[in-house]
Enzyme design. Structure first.
Site, PDB file in Angstrom:
ATOM      1  N   ASP A  22       0.787  -1.243   0.000  1.00  0.00           N
ATOM      2  CA  ASP A  22       0.000   0.000   0.000  1.00  0.00           C
ATOM      3  C   ASP A  22       0.819   1.293   0.000  1.00  0.00           C
ATOM      4  OD1 ASP A  22      -2.567  -0.770  -0.364  1.00  0.00           O
ATOM      5  OD2 ASP A  22      -3.218  -0.506   1.708  1.00  0.00           O
ATOM      6  N   LYS A  25       3.275   1.512  -4.942  1.00  0.00           N
ATOM      7  CA  LYS A  25       4.133   1.012  -6.029  1.00  0.00           C
ATOM      8  C   LYS A  25       3.410   0.957  -7.367  1.00  0.00           C
ATOM      9  CE  LYS A  25       4.673  -2.711  -3.571  1.00  0.00           C
ATOM     10  NZ  LYS A  25       4.013  -2.248  -2.325  1.00  0.00           N
ATOM     11  N   THR A  26       2.190   0.424  -7.342  1.00  0.00           N
ATOM     12  CA  THR A  26       1.469   0.261  -8.600  1.00  0.00           C
ATOM     13  C   THR A  26       0.997   1.618  -9.134  1.00  0.00           C
ATOM     14  OG1 THR A  26       0.806  -1.934  -7.858  1.00  0.00           O
ATOM     15  CG2 THR A  26      -0.392  -1.028  -9.726  1.00  0.00           C
ATOM     16  N   HIS A  85       2.956  -7.436  -0.274  1.00  0.00           N
ATOM     17  CA  HIS A  85       2.359  -8.242   0.783  1.00  0.00           C
ATOM     18  C   HIS A  85       3.304  -9.343   1.263  1.00  0.00           C
ATOM     19  CE1 HIS A  85      -0.548 -10.853   2.786  1.00  0.00           C
ATOM     20  NE2 HIS A  85      -1.292  -9.764   2.897  1.00  0.00           N
TER      21      HIS A  85
HETATM   22  N1  LIG Z   1      -2.249  10.578  -1.208  1.00  0.00           N
HETATM   23  C1  LIG Z   1      -1.670   9.662  -1.982  1.00  0.00           C
HETATM   24  N2  LIG Z   1      -2.150   8.404  -2.035  1.00  0.00           N
HETATM   25  C2  LIG Z   1      -1.542   7.520  -2.821  1.00  0.00           C
HETATM   26  C3  LIG Z   1      -0.416   7.850  -3.609  1.00  0.00           C
HETATM   27  N3  LIG Z   1       0.004   6.756  -4.289  1.00  0.00           N
HETATM   28  C4  LIG Z   1      -0.860   5.767  -3.952  1.00  0.00           C
HETATM   29  N4  LIG Z   1      -1.787   6.215  -3.083  1.00  0.00           N
HETATM   30  C5  LIG Z   1      -2.899   5.422  -2.525  1.00  0.00           C
HETATM   31  O1  LIG Z   1      -2.357   4.373  -1.712  1.00  0.00           O
HETATM   32  C6  LIG Z   1      -3.119   3.177  -1.880  1.00  0.00           C
HETATM   33  C7  LIG Z   1      -2.215   2.027  -2.304  1.00  0.00           C
HETATM   34  O2  LIG Z   1      -1.682   2.279  -3.596  1.00  0.00           O
HETATM   35  P1  LIG Z   1      -1.095   1.096  -4.498  1.00  0.00           P
HETATM   36  O3  LIG Z   1      -0.470   1.760  -5.670  1.00  0.00           O
HETATM   37  O4  LIG Z   1      -2.108   0.051  -4.746  1.00  0.00           O
HETATM   38  O5  LIG Z   1       0.009   0.511  -3.511  1.00  0.00           O
HETATM   39  P2  LIG Z   1       0.987  -0.748  -3.743  1.00  0.00           P
HETATM   40  O6  LIG Z   1       2.267  -0.392  -3.093  1.00  0.00           O
HETATM   41  O7  LIG Z   1       1.038  -1.097  -5.191  1.00  0.00           O
HETATM   42  O8  LIG Z   1       0.261  -1.893  -2.927  1.00  0.00           O
HETATM   43  P3  LIG Z   1       0.545  -3.503  -3.015  1.00  0.00           P
HETATM   44  O9  LIG Z   1       0.758  -3.834  -4.451  1.00  0.00           O
HETATM   45  O10 LIG Z   1      -0.684  -4.123  -2.484  1.00  0.00           O
HETATM   46  O11 LIG Z   1       1.750  -3.779  -2.180  1.00  0.00           O
HETATM   47  C8  LIG Z   1      -4.216   3.507  -2.897  1.00  0.00           C
HETATM   48  O12 LIG Z   1      -5.384   3.832  -2.211  1.00  0.00           O
HETATM   49  C9  LIG Z   1      -3.657   4.727  -3.619  1.00  0.00           C
HETATM   50  O13 LIG Z   1      -4.646   5.538  -4.183  1.00  0.00           O
HETATM   51  C10 LIG Z   1       0.082   9.201  -3.530  1.00  0.00           C
HETATM   52  O14 LIG Z   1       1.044   9.597  -4.167  1.00  0.00           O
HETATM   53  N5  LIG Z   1      -0.596  10.056  -2.695  1.00  0.00           N
HETATM   54 MG   LIG Z   2       0.648  -2.945  -6.120  1.00  0.00          MG
END
Ligand SMILES: Nc1nc2c(ncn2[C@@H]2O[C@H](COP(=O)(O)OP(=O)(O)OP(=O)(O)O)[C@@H](O)[C@H]2O)c(=O)[nH]1
Ligand SMILES: [Mg+2]
Length: 389
Positions: A22, A25-26, A85
């Site tokens: 969270d 990254k994506t 995760h």
């Molecule tokens: N305010 C804010 N929220 C963000 C930003 N980037 C991501 N988010 C939020 O953070 C949450 C997780 O984002 P993801 O891109 O799914 O995170 P991840 O690291 O890929 O998560 P996993 O693949 O599950 O490990 C989402 O609700 C996004 O909208 C950012 O730059 N600013």
């Molecule tokens: Mg991701």
């Protein structure tokens, strides 16, 4: 398979996003493709096309490893978005094993979390020599807190031998950049410039015999079995004979592609799909190795120097002794092995020890190869092969 051939105009590197669940990254991966698409050197890949396997959508976390490609002014990149995760760290090891550099994504709101530290440790172990930090969610963070997070990340990197003082740390917002906010699209440009300049072009072993660790296997209806992964060394051309170690199969490469574009020749560093003649889908698995015939002899016994993670690093709380049977993550393979600690007999969390390992099956091994040791879904050790016995 599409018809526009891949034209090699820029040096190619493999990079990826890693970091705690969270932290964004994506979202950041999607934002990078958007900024570069607006610049005209790539295609935008929206969030839901990166986070796309059905299993993932259902659970809302990245499980499989997703690849996208893009170009900056000076380089062509294959980018892998790695899962955060804890249960899927093994996929992260597979992905990181093929990286020339990594973007460590740390939320400016949360700071270092358990998988942030675990990914840095694993990256070091599997040979990722350069890390650039994206302090993400900077749009929502308070500046003083972000300063503290930055210090904390630099310390973590230093503790793992990355020279935290000189690592570029760029404050970004993947989310705001995706929305097209100019302040934050500029932050993504700055991050890409840092990657372009800080991650050096690695030495490619083009003269060595061809070797590719298999990351994924798929079937193309009517054409046959395809394996994907990054070429570790050497060159492979359409028509070349290869052997699949693990499957004990000799075959011929009848097709080569990178990101849907056919190519005549793939070389060390390229992220490719290889179409293999007459190989049944279920004969080949992730963890197998495709290599020039006779160029590697798989074996199962080796000596290694191993660091046993402390409990604080997410490792074991109790010592291990001779006879211990964890899983070994070597290249893209995941193999059980029995540990012999010799006269020392016992290794406590936090110790660095020499051990002899007998794997459950033969895999291509060589001195200098890094690996991770896992048990019950967590990383408990990290090592380097010192000799094949
Ligand atoms: N305010 C804010 N929220 C963000 C930003 N980037 C991501 N988010 C939020 O953070 C949450 C997780 O984002 P993801 O891109 O799914 O995170 P991840 O690291 O890929 O998560 P996993 O693949 O599950 O490990 C989402 O609700 C996004 O909208 C950012 O730059 N600013
Ligand atoms: Mg991701």
């Amino acid at each position: 398979m599409s018809k526009t051939a891949y034209v090699r105009t820029k040096p190619h590197l493999n990079i990826g996003t890693m970091g705690h669940v969270d932290h964004g990254k994506t979202t950041l991966t999607a934002a990078i493709t958007k900024v570069l698409a607006d610049r005209g050197t790539g295609a935008f890949v929206p969030f839901d096309r990166i986070d796309r396997a059905p299993e993932e959508a259902a659970r809302g976390i990245t499980i499989n490893i997703a690849h996208v490609e893009y170009e900056t002014d000076t380089r062509h990149y294959a980018h892998v978005d790695m899962p955060g995760h804890a249960d899927y760290v093994k996929n992260m090891v597979t992905g990181a094993a093929q990286l020339d550099g990594a973007i460590l994504v740390v939320s400016a709101l949360d700071g270092i979390m358990p998988q942030t530290a675990e990914h840095v440790l694993l990256a070091r172990q599997v040979g990722v020599d350069h890390i650039v930090v994206a302090l993400n969610k900077a749009d929502a963070g308070d500046e003083e807190l972000t300063d503290l997070v930055e210090l904390e990340v630099r310390d973590l990197l230093t503790a793992h031998g990355y020279g935290g003082d000189s690592v570029p740390v760029v404050r970004v917002s993947g989310l705001k950049a995706l929305e097209g906010d100019p302040r934050w699209t500029a932050s993504i440009e700055a991050l890409l410039d840092a990657v372009d300049t800080y991650v050096p072009m690695p030495e490619r072993y083009l003269d060595a015999p061809f070797l590719l660790p298999v990351e994924n296997v798929l079937t193309i209806t009517g054409r046959g079995t395809v394996v994907t992964g990054a070429v570790e060394r050497g060159v492979v051309r359409v028509g070349d004979k290869v052997e699949v170690l693990g499957a004990s199969v000799e075959t011929v490469v009848t097709g080569l592609e990178t990101f849907g574009k056919p190519m005549e020749e793939a070389q060390a560093g390229d992220n490719v799909a290889l179409l293999l003649r007459g190989v049944p889908r279920d004969a080949v698995r992730r963890g197998h190795v495709v290599a020039a015939p006779g160029s590697v002899v798989p074996s199962r016994r080796f000596t290694a120097q191993v660091y046993v993670l402390s409990a604080r690093e997410g490792g074991r709380t109790t010592a291990v002794s001779t006879g211990y049977r964890p899983q070994f993550y070597i290249r893209t393979a995941d193999v059980v092995g029995v540990v012999d600690l010799g006269e020392v007999a016992v290794a406590r969390p936090g110790d660095t020890v020499v051990m002899t390992v007998e794997l459950g099956r033969d895999v291509p091994l060589e001195a200098g190869l890094g690996f991770a040791i896992r048990e019950g879904g967590r990383t408990v050790g990290a090592g380097t092969v010192t000799a094949v016995v």
